[in-house]
Design a protein around this motif. Structure first.
Motif, PDB file in Angstrom:
ATOM      1  N   LEU A 151      -7.106  -2.768  -0.454  1.00 61.91           N
ATOM      2  CA  LEU A 151      -7.971  -2.589  -1.625  1.00 61.91           C
ATOM      3  C   LEU A 151      -7.465  -3.400  -2.810  1.00 61.91           C
ATOM      4  CD1 LEU A 151      -8.481   1.249  -1.333  1.00 61.91           C
ATOM      5  CD2 LEU A 151     -10.188  -0.501  -0.903  1.00 61.91           C
ATOM      6  N   GLY A 152      -6.162  -3.686  -2.814  1.00 61.77           N
ATOM      7  CA  GLY A 152      -5.581  -4.427  -3.925  1.00 61.77           C
ATOM      8  C   GLY A 152      -5.730  -5.930  -3.791  1.00 61.77           C
ATOM      9  N   LEU A 153      -6.080  -6.376  -2.589  1.00 62.12           N
ATOM     10  CA  LEU A 153      -6.329  -7.805  -2.382  1.00 62.12           C
ATOM     11  C   LEU A 153      -7.823  -8.049  -2.533  1.00 62.12           C
ATOM     12  CD1 LEU A 153      -3.995  -8.263   0.698  1.00 62.12           C
ATOM     13  CD2 LEU A 153      -3.646  -9.287  -1.536  1.00 62.12           C
ATOM     14  N   THR A 154      -8.185  -8.981  -3.393  1.00 62.02           N
ATOM     15  CA  THR A 154      -9.608  -9.152  -3.715  1.00 62.02           C
ATOM     16  C   THR A 154     -10.465  -9.395  -2.482  1.00 62.02           C
ATOM     17  OG1 THR A 154      -9.046 -11.426  -4.168  1.00 62.02           O
ATOM     18  CG2 THR A 154      -9.373 -10.003  -6.055  1.00 62.02           C
ATOM     19  N   PRO A 159       7.983  -1.241  -5.751  1.00 59.23           N
ATOM     20  CA  PRO A 159       8.839  -0.090  -6.092  1.00 59.23           C
ATOM     21  C   PRO A 159       8.437   1.190  -5.357  1.00 59.23           C
ATOM     22  CG  PRO A 159       7.515  -0.760  -7.982  1.00 59.23           C
ATOM     23  CD  PRO A 159       7.415  -1.846  -6.967  1.00 59.23           C
ATOM     24  N   SER A 160       7.139   1.345  -5.071  1.00 57.81           N
ATOM     25  CA  SER A 160       6.734   2.535  -4.301  1.00 57.81           C
ATOM     26  C   SER A 160       7.346   2.488  -2.908  1.00 57.81           C
ATOM     27  CB  SER A 160       5.215   2.619  -4.190  1.00 57.81           C
ATOM     28  OG  SER A 160       4.637   2.659  -5.462  1.00 57.81           O
ATOM     29  N   VAL A 161       7.338   1.299  -2.297  1.00 58.10           N
ATOM     30  CA  VAL A 161       7.961   1.148  -0.982  1.00 58.10           C
ATOM     31  C   VAL A 161       9.449   1.451  -1.079  1.00 58.10           C
ATOM     32  CG1 VAL A 161       8.567  -0.528   0.797  1.00 58.10           C
ATOM     33  CG2 VAL A 161       6.264  -0.511  -0.137  1.00 58.10           C
ATOM     34  N   HIS A 218      -3.907  -4.766   7.939  1.00 59.46           N
ATOM     35  CA  HIS A 218      -3.762  -3.548   8.740  1.00 59.46           C
ATOM     36  C   HIS A 218      -2.662  -3.692   9.786  1.00 59.46           C
ATOM     37  CE1 HIS A 218      -7.399  -2.195   6.716  1.00 59.46           C
ATOM     38  NE2 HIS A 218      -7.029  -0.982   7.086  1.00 59.46           N
ATOM     39  N   TYR A 219      -2.486  -4.893  10.336  1.00 57.88           N
ATOM     40  CA  TYR A 219      -1.322  -5.130  11.203  1.00 57.88           C
ATOM     41  C   TYR A 219      -0.046  -4.776  10.462  1.00 57.88           C
ATOM     42  CZ  TYR A 219      -3.637  -7.844  14.936  1.00 57.88           C
ATOM     43  OH  TYR A 219      -4.392  -8.237  15.979  1.00 57.88           O
ATOM     44  N   LEU A 220       0.082  -5.348   9.252  1.00 51.69           N
ATOM     45  CA  LEU A 220       1.288  -5.105   8.455  1.00 51.69           C
ATOM     46  C   LEU A 220       1.484  -3.612   8.222  1.00 51.69           C
ATOM     47  CD1 LEU A 220       3.627  -6.205   6.641  1.00 51.69           C
ATOM     48  CD2 LEU A 220       1.992  -6.156   4.753  1.00 51.69           C
ATOM     49  N   MET A 221       0.358  -2.949   7.869  1.00 47.33           N
ATOM     50  CA  MET A 221       0.434  -1.509   7.613  1.00 47.33           C
ATOM     51  C   MET A 221       0.897  -0.747   8.847  1.00 47.33           C
ATOM     52  SD  MET A 221      -3.151  -1.424   5.608  1.00 47.33           S
ATOM     53  CE  MET A 221      -3.517   0.297   5.885  1.00 47.33           C
ATOM     54  N   PHE A 222       0.325  -1.109  10.000  1.00 45.90           N
ATOM     55  CA  PHE A 222       0.690  -0.402  11.233  1.00 45.90           C
ATOM     56  C   PHE A 222       2.161  -0.614  11.550  1.00 45.90           C
ATOM     57  CE2 PHE A 222      -3.912  -0.404  12.431  1.00 45.90           C
ATOM     58  CZ  PHE A 222      -4.030   0.969  12.511  1.00 45.90           C
ATOM     59  N   VAL A 223       2.609  -1.854  11.435  1.00 44.26           N
ATOM     60  CA  VAL A 223       4.009  -2.147  11.756  1.00 44.26           C
ATOM     61  C   VAL A 223       4.934  -1.342  10.856  1.00 44.26           C
ATOM     62  CG1 VAL A 223       5.787  -3.928  11.685  1.00 44.26           C
ATOM     63  CG2 VAL A 223       3.553  -4.420  12.709  1.00 44.26           C
ATOM     64  N   MET A 224       4.646  -1.370   9.534  1.00 44.22           N
ATOM     65  CA  MET A 224       5.492  -0.624   8.613  1.00 44.22           C
ATOM     66  C   MET A 224       5.459   0.860   8.919  1.00 44.22           C
ATOM     67  SD  MET A 224       4.560  -2.546   5.064  1.00 44.22           S
ATOM     68  CE  MET A 224       5.526  -1.559   3.962  1.00 44.22           C
ATOM     69  N   PHE A 256       2.143  10.134   1.984  1.00 43.03           N
ATOM     70  CA  PHE A 256       2.132   9.192   0.871  1.00 43.03           C
ATOM     71  C   PHE A 256       2.213   7.765   1.398  1.00 43.03           C
ATOM     72  CE2 PHE A 256       4.573   6.560  -2.148  1.00 43.03           C
ATOM     73  CZ  PHE A 256       3.620   6.501  -3.143  1.00 43.03           C
ATOM     74  N   ALA A 257       2.910   7.586   2.525  1.00 49.80           N
ATOM     75  CA  ALA A 257       2.986   6.241   3.108  1.00 49.80           C
ATOM     76  C   ALA A 257       1.593   5.745   3.478  1.00 49.80           C
ATOM     77  CB  ALA A 257       3.888   6.254   4.344  1.00 49.80           C
ATOM     78  N   ILE A 258       0.796   6.598   4.118  1.00 54.03           N
ATOM     79  CA  ILE A 258      -0.572   6.175   4.460  1.00 54.03           C
ATOM     80  C   ILE A 258      -1.359   5.878   3.188  1.00 54.03           C
ATOM     81  CG2 ILE A 258      -2.738   6.874   5.553  1.00 54.03           C
ATOM     82  CD1 ILE A 258      -1.148   8.571   7.479  1.00 54.03           C
ATOM     83  N   GLY A 259      -1.226   6.761   2.208  1.00 58.93           N
ATOM     84  CA  GLY A 259      -1.942   6.548   0.949  1.00 58.93           C
ATOM     85  C   GLY A 259      -1.541   5.238   0.290  1.00 58.93           C
ATOM     86  N   GLY A 260      -0.256   4.965   0.273  1.00 56.54           N
ATOM     87  CA  GLY A 260       0.207   3.741  -0.364  1.00 56.54           C
ATOM     88  C   GLY A 260      -0.207   2.504   0.422  1.00 56.54           C
ATOM     89  N   LEU A 261      -0.035   2.554   1.746  1.00 59.13           N
ATOM     90  CA  LEU A 261      -0.353   1.383   2.565  1.00 59.13           C
ATOM     91  C   LEU A 261      -1.834   1.038   2.495  1.00 59.13           C
ATOM     92  CD1 LEU A 261       1.849   2.078   5.715  1.00 59.13           C
ATOM     93  CD2 LEU A 261       2.172   0.281   4.023  1.00 59.13           C
TER      94      LEU A 261
END
Lengths: 257, 197, 584
Positions: free
Chosen positions: C401-404, C358-360, A31-37, C391-396
């Protein structure tokens, strides 16, 4: 960074298991990474919208922006994702899935999901589970299909929606289901595992704090009663646990005599 | 309004639209049967015991006969198309008619195999083996029926196009042929997987 | 029909005067089919949205009766106005199914793809016009079957849009109808996708090389491949589930199942997870089927309204191609909690991190396109630029969720719902709105009203976030999804104010769509007429066709002279140089 501070600003439930902080830590760093981006994007985005709006005397430039910073930051994002993946997620998952305590040292419990309840099957004093057979399952007292002719079955403790575990002792849970897919979820222990019929899936955890009752839920849609498929996990001190266990055993003996 | 390249080949890709379309269709068919074959593998690997087809009453001679029948029908299908290319319409009708008859022959044999199973009270619900057996052969059978319908149409009312637009008609026979070879190919996979292995 | 023939005697030179049915209902014109797809899909979108608004009542006020609704819906669904748990599950399952398979994909691919793509490549029609019409009618029948399932005994499907087995195997007959409907919808998209690919490869007009295709066409091209190759495995799965339900087989049923104290008669030997593998093998590429056409539309609108070429056209195209190929290798990240070991999970979380790149890159390229622009804040542009942060929020939010490991906590919580809705609701649906506002003048010859459009945009933006942002917090707090009564657990009870807030946002979001509906119909007759065939001063080929384009599209086949987004070329008098105009 101690767990207290980085947990406070994300609305996690309490975290009572040994592996739990690892889960939250990864979650927080992501979430840190997400916020920064997101913030970086947003600042750039809003600046562009204001600065490059259509107005008198302003013209669009044909040539593309240099985008050097963007390329550098994309590489940064890739690196950050790789670090989160390799340094945090993979080891924590391996610990959760692979580094099981030995069966002798841990408390072994079977969890069997059904519409819409959780059954818990303890091996009792002899430490061996009695034989079970789906053909023997019924709604009148033998919901797990335990074969009472097996001597190991005599002292097996069966509970419904009531899961006692001792504090600071590793617990191995073998999860299965009688009917449809459920998901055995204890949020405060950061435990979640689908209960898939036809499969027995082991997981392990160790409760390190939080003596008392906490809710167990089902996270996988399992039918009309999905929402009320809940039980409680009781994290007991070792004395409390021994007392509960002894009481259950004496109830069993009383019943068989 | 004329759709470009509906009969003639596109100079860049070298094929007309229809041929491209039928190849794409076959690609999706590969994914369909591929998914079913994968399911077969997964179920078989996960099973405690998996019977040999011959041990549970599948007839290898009948299936071999059916394999021959389908291969023969593929040959006659090619002959039908070749006859059109050589401008021999009567021969074309003969060969396409033979293809249709052979396809019927295949279904008749299949019918006897199915009824023999039902006679012994073997149904899809009997075991996982028979579940996948009936599903795969049933779906393949539906494809054979589809082929018969298309070929019969092209043999009968659809053949009128030959007089007005011979190239278009020859293309149609080619596409129907490609589909028919695919149906044949699926059977060539099904035969060893269900009967021999 | 004979009457129609009498009205138009054979001696008429052109037989372009088709009867009403042939012209507007059973037409083979890609534009009419596109409009049919569009209108049908919009109706289904509204219907799917209504289902969830009903469901949100139960979530906000669990067990509180709505007497008049109870009278309308009857004893089987809402006795005394109180929603039954079965009905709640039906609403959830059918909302997902209808939105994905009957709303968004038909709108993004069936409507926009059909209408715009042939125009953008300068083709007179699709490669197979009759198959195109058949595609629409298969879709229509599939939709009717899904609607019909509301009236069968026991109601429609109630096992979630994912129809996980064994739950779906033992569900009432509505599930069978769901499967039959799916087979129709799969057939429809199969026919459509073959048509799209052949048309794009074979029928590009003179001068239109692949590297001159608009991004929208590229997006449709990759989407068509995803539909072509990912849908058949779901068809296979649907056939197997139909066998389980109708012929008593056990493909998805293991041995020894005991349902409510009764051993079920099936022999067993199957695997419940087989369904999930087959389902997600489709349904992950399906996610990109939902988002790629949206990205394509946004790229068109952004290039047009920034008045400069897209940043990194080839980068965007390669990213789209990469996403398309990669999307077949990530499906099991939906299944981390099914007992997956370390090897499998390592593979799937790694591929998942890779596909996020690629989405980024696409998002960054679209953002960089704003630099040095002269941005016109038209209504389509507002929706297109709002797409970027949404879409950025959706993607981020896909990352944890993609990390186990972080998925252990977030799996099957409201966080998941928040995540994918950010991708498809303020993401794809905003892109689709952008498309509607952008291409409406080409279809009708009239502009949509921009004041109503802006009201629609701002209200939608606020309430979309009001709906989906709190869901992320609920999920972090560990609330499970698909709960009929969220107050059933003590933890859920404490979170109940969130539920009420979300529900009210959803209802206000519904009200926010009223300006759009009014605008859509009012502008058809009363909207400002366009004075040119190219009202947005755009560069792509669809704007060279007459407005609205006739059957066959272009009076003479157009020729293409340059790249798709040549805006503000230095030394030119006008700030746009269309693909179709030859200049010195």
């Amino acid at each position: 960074m101690n767990p207290g501070t980085w947990r406070d600003w994300l609305p996690y439930p309490p975290n009572l298991s040994e592996h739990g902080p690892g889960v939250d830590q990864l979650n927080t760093y992501v979430h840190y990474l997400m916020f920064v981006m997101f913030i970086a994007w947003a600042i750039y985005f809003v600046y562009c919208l204001i600065h490059f709006r259509k107005r008198e005397g302003h013209k669009a430039v044909y040539n593309p922006a240099k985008g050097k910073l963007a390329k550098v930051s994309e590489v940064g994002v890739i690196l950050a994702e790789a670090i989160l993946l390799i340094a945090l997620s993979m080891p924590a998952w391996a610990a959760y899935k692979k580094n099981f305590p030995s069966r002798e040292e841990a408390l072994n419990v079977r969890v069997i999901g059904e519409q819409f309840a959780w059954n818990f099957h303890y091996p009792g004093n002899d430490g061996v589970f009695g034989r079970t057979d789906p053909k023997l399952m019924n709604n009148t007292g033998n919901s797990l299909g335990i074969d009472m002719s097996d001597p190991h079955a005599k002292d097996d403790i069966i509970t419904l929606n009531e899961f006692h575990v001792p504090l600071n002792k590793p617990v191995i849970v073998d999860i299965s289901s009688k009917d449809v897919i459920h998901s055995f979820t204890i949020n405060v222990l950061r435990v979640k595992q689908d209960a898939v019929p036809g499969m027995v899936i082991p997981i392990h955890f160790k409760a390190v704090s939080g003596v008392g009752a906490h809710e167990i839920t089902c996270a996988q849609l399992c039918g009309l009663g999905h929402y009320r498929m809940q039980g409680f996990v009781y994290i007991d001190t070792s004395e409390q646990y021994a007392q509960w266990h002894a009481q259950k055993e004496s109830e069993l003996q009383g019943a068989s005599q | 309004m004329e759709i470009p390249y509906s009969v003639k080949a596109n100079p860049v890709t070298g094929i007309p639209n229809g041929k491209f379309g039928i190849w794409l269709f076959l690609a999706s068919e590969v994914m369909l049967f591929g998914a079913l074959f994968s399911s077969y593998v997964l179920l078989r690997v996960g099973a405690d015991v998996w019977p040999h087809g011959r041990d549970v009453g599948l007839s290898i001679p009948l299936a071999t006969l059916n394999t021959m029948v389908l291969i023969a029908s593929s040959v006659t299908m090619v002959m039908a198309w070749a006859s059109l290319k050589m401008d021999q319409f009567k021969k074309f009708r003969l060969y396409l008619g033979l293809t249709i008859l052979l396809a019927f022959g295949f279904l008749v044999v299949k019918y006897f195999e199915y009824t023999a199973k039902f006679h012994h009270e073997i149904y899809p619900s009997t075991s996982t083996f028979f579940a996948i057996y009936f599903t795969l052969t049933g779906l393949h059978g539906l494809h054979v029926i589809g082929g018969i319908i298309v070929n019969s149409y092209l043999w009968g009312p659809g053949a009128k196009v030959w007089r007005s637009e011979p190239d278009r008609f020859a293309n149609r026979i080619e596409y129907a042929g490609l589909y028919w070879h695919f149906v044949d190919l699926v059977w060539i996979f099904l035969f060893p997987v269900l009967y021999l292995l | 029909m004979s009457e129609v023939v009498n009205h138009h005697p054979v001696h008429e030179a052109h037989h372009e005067e088709l009867g009403f049915l042939r012209k507007y209902v059973f037409s083979t014109d890609h534009k009419v089919i596109g409009i049919q797809y569009g209108l049908t899909a919009l109706v289904f979108l509204l219907f799917g949205f209504s289902l969830i608004m009903l469901l949100r009542w139960q979530l906000a006020y669990p067990g509180k009766p709505v007497i008049w609704l109870g009278k309308i819906l009857g004893e089987n669904f809402m006795p005394g106005g109180i929603m039954l748990p079965e009905f709640y599950n039906m609403l959830g399952a059918m909302h997902g199914t209808i939105m994905v398979f009957l709303g968004i994909v038909p709108l993004a691919v069936g409507a926009f793809g059909n209408y715009v793509m042939p125009l953008q490549i300068g083709a007179p029609d699709m490669a197979f016009p009759k198959i195109n019409a058949a595609s629409y009618w298969f879709y229509f029948v599939g939709g009717v079957v899904m609607l019909y399932s509301f009236f069968v005994p026991g109601g429609p499907a109630q096992g979630g849009w994912t129809s996980y087995t064994p739950l779906a195997d033992i569900a009432p007959v509505g599930q069978t109808w769901w499967l039959v409907g799916m087979v129709f919808l799969i057939t429809s998209s199969l026919l459509g996708s073959i048509n799209f690919i052949v048309t794009i490869v074979q029928m590009r007009t003179k001068g239109l090389s692949f590297w001159r295709l608009p991004v929208f066409v590229w997006a449709q091209f990759v989407t068509a491949f995803l539909l072509l190759l990912a849908f058949p495995p779901l068809e296979a799965a649907a056939v197997l589930q139909l066998m389980d339900r109708l012929a008593g087989t056990s493909f998805f049923l293991p041995s020894g199942l005991v349902v409510s104290g009764q051993m079920i008669p099936n022999t067993g030997g199957g695997s419940p997870l087989l369904w999930q593998h087959l389902f997600w093998f489709l349904a992950h590429p399906e996610v990109y089927v939902l988002i790629l056409p949206g990205m394509g539309i946004v790229a068109e609108v952004i290039a047009n309204n920034t008045r400069k070429p897209l940043w990194g056209y080839k980068t965007i195209v390669f990213s789209i191609l990469f996403i398309g190929g990669m999307s077949f290798t990530v499906w099991a990240h939906h299944m981390f909690m099914t007992g997956m070991g370390t090897t499998m999970s390592t593979f799937f979380q790694t591929t998942t991190m890779i596909i996020s790149i690629p989405s980024v890159i696409i998002l960054t390229s679209l953002l960089l396109s704003l630099w040095g622009a002269s941005i016109r804040f038209t209504t389509p542009m507002l929706f297109a630029i709002a797409f970027l942060p949404m879409f950025a929020i959706g993607g981020l939010t896909g990352l944890p969720l993609g990390l186990t490991t972080s998925d252990i906590h977030l799996h099957d919580t409201w966080y998941v719902i928040g995540h994918f809705h950010y991708v498809v609701a303020p993401g794809t649906i905003f892109a689709l709105f952008a498309g509607i506002y952008y291409w409406y003048p080409k279809v009708t010859g009239r502009m949509l009203n921009s004041v109503l459009g802006k009201i629609h945009f701002w209200l939608s933006l606020v309430f979309m976030n009001g709906v989906f942002l709190p869901m992320l917090i609920q999920g972090m707090a560990g609330m499970n999804r698909r709960y009929y009564d969220p107050t059933a657990t003590p933890w859920g009870k404490a979170m109940q104010p969130f539920m009420e807030f979300i529900s009210w946002s959803a209802w206000l979001l519904a009200i926010s769509q009223i300006p759009f509906v009014i605008n859509f119909f009012w502008s058809m007759w009363k909207g400002r007429k366009v004075t040119s065939d190219n009202p947005w001063d755009a560069t792509t080929l669809e704007w060279s066709a007459p407005t609205p384009p006739p059957h066959g599209n272009f009076p003479t086949p157009p020729e293409v002279y340059r790249e798709p987004y040549e805006y503000s070329v230095p030394g030119k008098e006008k700030d746009f140089s269309p693909q179709f105009i030859k200049e010195a």
